[in-house]
Design a protein around this motif. Structure first.
Motif, mmCIF file in Angstrom:
data_model
loop_
_atom_site.group_PDB
_atom_site.id
_atom_site.type_symbol
_atom_site.label_atom_id
_atom_site.label_comp_id
_atom_site.label_asym_id
_atom_site.label_seq_id
_atom_site.Cartn_x
_atom_site.Cartn_y
_atom_site.Cartn_z
ATOM 1 N N ARG A 3 58.360 95.431 65.468
ATOM 2 C CA ARG A 3 58.629 94.081 65.947
ATOM 3 C C ARG A 3 57.922 93.864 67.276
ATOM 4 N N ASP B 45 55.483 88.246 69.435
ATOM 5 C CA ASP B 45 54.936 87.132 68.671
ATOM 6 C C ASP B 45 55.005 87.364 67.163
ATOM 7 N N GLY B 46 55.899 88.283 66.726
ATOM 8 C CA GLY B 46 56.049 88.514 65.296
ATOM 9 C C GLY B 46 56.216 89.982 64.980
ATOM 10 N N PRO C 1 52.468 86.740 62.170
ATOM 11 C CA PRO C 1 53.007 85.836 63.191
ATOM 12 C C PRO C 1 54.481 85.544 62.937
ATOM 13 N N ALA C 2 55.159 85.141 63.994
ATOM 14 C CA ALA C 2 56.593 84.871 63.880
ATOM 15 C C ALA C 2 56.885 83.815 62.808
ATOM 16 N N ALA D 12 57.165 85.249 59.242
ATOM 17 C CA ALA D 12 58.014 86.432 59.064
ATOM 18 C C ALA D 12 58.684 86.462 57.697
ATOM 19 N N VAL E 159 63.652 86.280 64.272
ATOM 20 C CA VAL E 159 62.279 85.864 64.580
ATOM 21 C C VAL E 159 61.980 84.509 63.953
ATOM 22 N N SER F 245 61.012 81.122 65.849
ATOM 23 C CA SER F 245 59.757 80.419 65.556
ATOM 24 C C SER F 245 60.023 78.982 65.138
#
Length: 882
Positions: A22, A25-26, A39-40, A43, A88, A92
């Protein structure tokens, strides 16, 4: 497996190691195939699955493609990972929501319209949180939905529009000669990727186009050389160019490089730039000689191939009657006084009961075959259940009877024809009992599949009957067939739509399998003729090294779609959009390839009157389906028409539900009193021969009113009157002498499009083949080449009448013969939409209460005088007195 906070690892089935970490940003995923950053907002690509006592990890979008499950997780580790993924995603989603709100706030601050393209990008970027517990979201979960975001952006856009109108009011007051109204200014500001402006007649659509171009330059949305305006003819393009230059100069804006062009000129330039060879449009297309060339082509084909000549004459004489739909409901055109029944008149003069019977009778007549229609059977058949039997046809030279049955391919009559099958059985048995010869044809065999006439010919010839085709037999017939010129015009219109829609032989063959008029012998015969003429037309173009407009537009579109011409235009505007063909629409669409392109179209589907030139109104009524999502705005205030004219025209045209709805109001609504000659007035005349004198009387009376001052004229100008005819030959109705204070001109309604006058006279509003509405313009074969057919009765003719009405600034005079009125006139009278002039003593004409299409006329019958419908025998309403 040892678990570290924010880190998961294990082995796949092939023994390869994997690690998921983790990050802020993701997530970062490492596998034997390489490292992948997730990327987040993506996810949701990470999924944890519990099967029995084992927990698996799947990561999509990697080289291993998620084909196999990655093992090694304990149940607790799987739960922790699921929780982490959810956290996450929610973070986001909050970040995405903040981005949306920031974009909306920026649009409000900077007065920038948020386009569909920008909105779509925001919607696409929304994280997928399906299956994630959304209770931890800061706001109501519904506010994060795409529909909620679209609604917020939509609301923000209209806030931007309102604020922009206020902020740029001085610009909107000066950019055109008259200040833009609120709805005009909003149409300018709504700077979306796709925008349709539905503009009422006289509502200032040209002002909106000019202002839109100026606004784009002023706001830095497009440079002049990135703007293209497309018009339909040279005059319209020249007017737009002049207006652009004058108004840009008045607004201190540069206009150099801004292009105004007709579709045709622009298409030629695209091909020239893409290929290095600008094509030449055939001169006989550009100078309006296309029908003459078609006549020459048909003449040559007849000389080269006698079978083509026979096919041409057969279709023209037997199948090409006005109306044309032999599969539809029977509309009687004659009355059999002896039998007291209505029916269809044959070339020989009989009144028959069906389309099939008339086709057979005329076919026999043109081949010189002797027959008798409904001759009483040679044997007495009268009993308690039956009258005297009258078979449909009798051939005296061979003593043979002929029945034409109204049944389908399965031998079944319409469900409402009670007892018909029993009657067929009785008649067949009657012939067998008497040893009589009986020939049989059916509706399906004659009208639908066309197999029965050739079979009938073989059977008659086998019995000694001679067939000799001779069209000259029609010289003594009171029934006039369709002329060559009418059939040529139909073929030309059909060709325009076939080419505009990119239809091939296979396409038409597939459509011939459809229902109704498309699946008929008439349509098949027409298509066979058409392709012969089409191929000869194409051969002539090739020999002369030319193209026609439709082929040119298709080629230009192909160059755009193949990226051999790169469009420099960020803003494209199309005038008179209701008149676009599919070929023009495809060319326009080709200009919009790639991001950052904007299209505004302006038109009025109520004024779509150029189907003969390829116009397909469905392109406008299905604008978003064809070009993509975007708003539709309306210009509803007309600056041209007297309030009564505007209201009458709108109420008439909106009877058709297939059109785009709009409310039309007059800018002159403060005019409450209807003075003489204002509004819409109907004047009955005894017959068509009195129309010219009625026009003369109107002009003299108007001149007198101008002289005494009850009708005003602009200083230094005469009062203008346009006599708008449905056909060119209506020009003869214009009086040879016109009063001094009146400027009277004749125009066809088609040529008057876009023009206006103080007063309009619509003469000769009569019913019939060459009446108004015309019965020759809506041939059912055209449906075969159109994408979407408006089935409302006389749909295009209604729009043409609407155009005629809305050319008038002050008033309209309608002239109609009381013995044969147009159904448009009787509709207006029945709905109370016209005032009836009493000057000629005919203000008490009564609309037929049964059909509402005719008027009641005094007749004399065997029992004295009575009143009957003018459409007789189509309507047989009578009353002894009024």
């Amino acid at each position: 497996m040892a678990m570290i906070a924010g880190r998961w690892s294990g082995r796949g089935r092939d023994g390869s190691e994997w690690v998921l970490t983790r990050a802020d940003d993701g997530f970062a995923f490492r596998h034997r195939t390489g490292d992948v950053q997730i990327p987040a907002g993506e996810a949701d690509r990470i999924a944890v699955e519990r099967r029995w006592w084992r927990t698996f990890l799947t990561v999509t979008g990697t080289d291993h493609g998620g084909r196999g499950r990655l093992g090694g997780l304990t149940r607790r580790e799987g739960q922790a990972l699921t929780w982490a993924v959810g956290e996450v995603l929610l973070q986001s989603l909050e970040a995405w929501h903040d981005t949306v709100e920031s974009a909306i706030a920026g649009a409000r601050r900077d007065l920038v319209w948020m386009t569909e393209e920008a909105t779509g990008a925001l919607i696409t970027a929304r994280p997928n949180v399906t299956g994630v517990d959304q209770a931890k979201l800061v706001r109501d979960p519904a506010s994060y939905g795409t529909e909620a975001v679209r609604l917020r952006i939509q609301a923000a856009n209209w806030e931007v529009a309102a604020a922009s109108v206020a902020a740029y009011r001085s610009f909107f007051d000066r950019v055109e000669t008259s200040p833009l109204t609120e709805e005009q200014a909003r149409a300018v500001i709504a700077y979306d990727n796709r925008l349709q402006v539905v503009a009422a007649a006289g509502s200032g659509k040209t002002s909106v186009m000019v202002a839109r171009a100026a606004y784009a330059v002023k706001r830095g949305l497009a440079r002049p050389d990135e703007i293209l305006l497309l018009a339909f003819n040279v005059d319209a393009a020249a007017e737009l160019q002049t207006r652009i230059q004058a108004r840009f100069a008045a607004a201190s804006l540069p206009s150099k490089g801004l292009q105004v062009s007709t579709f045709h000129a622009f298409g030629l330039s695209v091909i020239g730039q893409a290929t290095g060879r600008k094509p030449t449009v055939a001169p006989w297309v550009t100078n309006g000689q296309d029908i003459s060339v078609l006549a020459q082509i048909v003449g040559d084909l007849r000389k080269q191939d006698a079978e083509f000549g026979l096919d041409w004459d057969t279709f023209r004489l037997l199948f090409a009657r006005p109306g044309g739909d032999l599969t539809g409901e029977l509309v009687p055109d004659a009355w059999d006084a002896a039998q007291r029944v209505a029916g269809l008149k044959t070339f020989r003069g009989e009144i028959v009961r069906s389309h099939g019977e008339r086709l057979i009778a005329d076919w026999l007549f043109l081949h010189g075959v002797s027959y008798e229609y409904e001759r009483p059977y040679v044997h007495d058949t009268v009993d308690q259940k039956h009258g005297q039997y009258r078979p449909d046809f009798y051939y005296p030279k061979i003593d043979t009877w002929h029945e034409h049955w109204g049944v389908d391919a399965q031998g079944k009559p319409p469900p409402t024809w009670t007892g018909y099958e029993a009657g067929m059985s009785w008649k067949r048995q009657l012939h067998r009992d008497h040893g009589a010869q009986l020939l049989e044809t059916t509706f399906a065999g004659v009208i639908i599949d066309g197999t029965d006439l050739p079979r009938l010919r073989d059977e008659l010839q086998g019995r000694g009957v001679t067939f000799q085709w001779d069209p000259d037999r029609l010289r003594h017939s009171s029934v006039k067939p369709v002329e060559d010129a009418e059939l040529l015009r139909l073929i030309r219109v059909f060709m325009t739509h076939v080419k505009s829609n990119g239809l091939t032989r296979d396409h038409l063959e597939e459509r011939l399998k459809g229902d109704g008029a498309n699946r008929s012998e008439r349509t098949r015969r027409f298509v066979q003729l058409y392709w012969r003429v089409h191929d000869a037309w194409q051969d002539k173009l090739a020999r002369e090294g030319c193209v026609d407009f439709e082929d040119m537009l298709t080629e230009a579109t192909a160059e755009l779609e193949a990226d051999r011409f790169t469009s420099p235009y960020r803003l494209v505007m199309v005038d008179e959009f209701q008149d676009v063909s599919r070929a023009r629409a495809r060319l326009t669409s080709g200009l919009l390839r790639g991001p950052g392109r904007h299209l505004m179209v302006v038109g009025d589907d109520w004024q779509s009157i150029n189907r003969f030139a390829g116009a397909d109104v469905s392109v406008m009524t299905d604008f978003n389906g064809y070009f993509g999502p975007g708003p539709t705005l309306r210009l509803t205030k007309t600056f041209r028409n007297h309030p009564v004219v505007a209201e009458t025209a709108a109420r008439f045209i909106t009877r058709n539900p297939a059109q785009l709805a709009k409310q039309v109001v007059s800018a002159h609504s403060h005019v409450l009193r209807q003075s003489a000659h204002e509004g819409v007035c109907l004047c009955w005349v005894a017959s068509a021969s009195q129309i010219s004198s009625a026009i003369a009387d109107f002009l003299v009376d108007l001149d007198d009113r101008v002289r005494v001052g009850t009708v005003s004229a602009q200083v230094g100008h005469r009062v203008t009157v346009d006599v708008l005819g449905r056909y060119r030959h209506d020009r003869a109705l214009l009086p040879s002498r016109v009063p001094d204070r009146i400027d009277a001109r004749f125009r066809t309604i088609h040529s008057a499009k876009g023009l206006e006058a103080d007063y309009v006279v619509v003469p000769n509003l009569a019913a019939g083949t060459y009446g108004f509405p015309s019965e020759i313009t809506d041939d059912p074969v055209l449906a075969l080449a159109l994408t979407d057919v408006d089935t409302y009765p006389y749909a295009e003719e209604r729009r043409l009448f609407y155009v005629a009405l809305t050319r008038a600034r002050r008033g309209v005079l309608l002239l109609s013969p009381e013995n044969n009125p147009s159904p448009f006139v009787t509709e207006l009278v029945k709905e109370g939409l016209v005032s009836v002039a009493a000057e000629r003593g005919r203000n008490s004409v009564t609309v037929c209460p049964q059909c509402s299409e005719g008027t009641l006329r005094r007749r004399d019958g065997r029992y004295g005088a009575f009143w009957g419908c003018s459409t007789f025998p189509r309507c047989r309403f009578t009353t002894p007195s009024l």
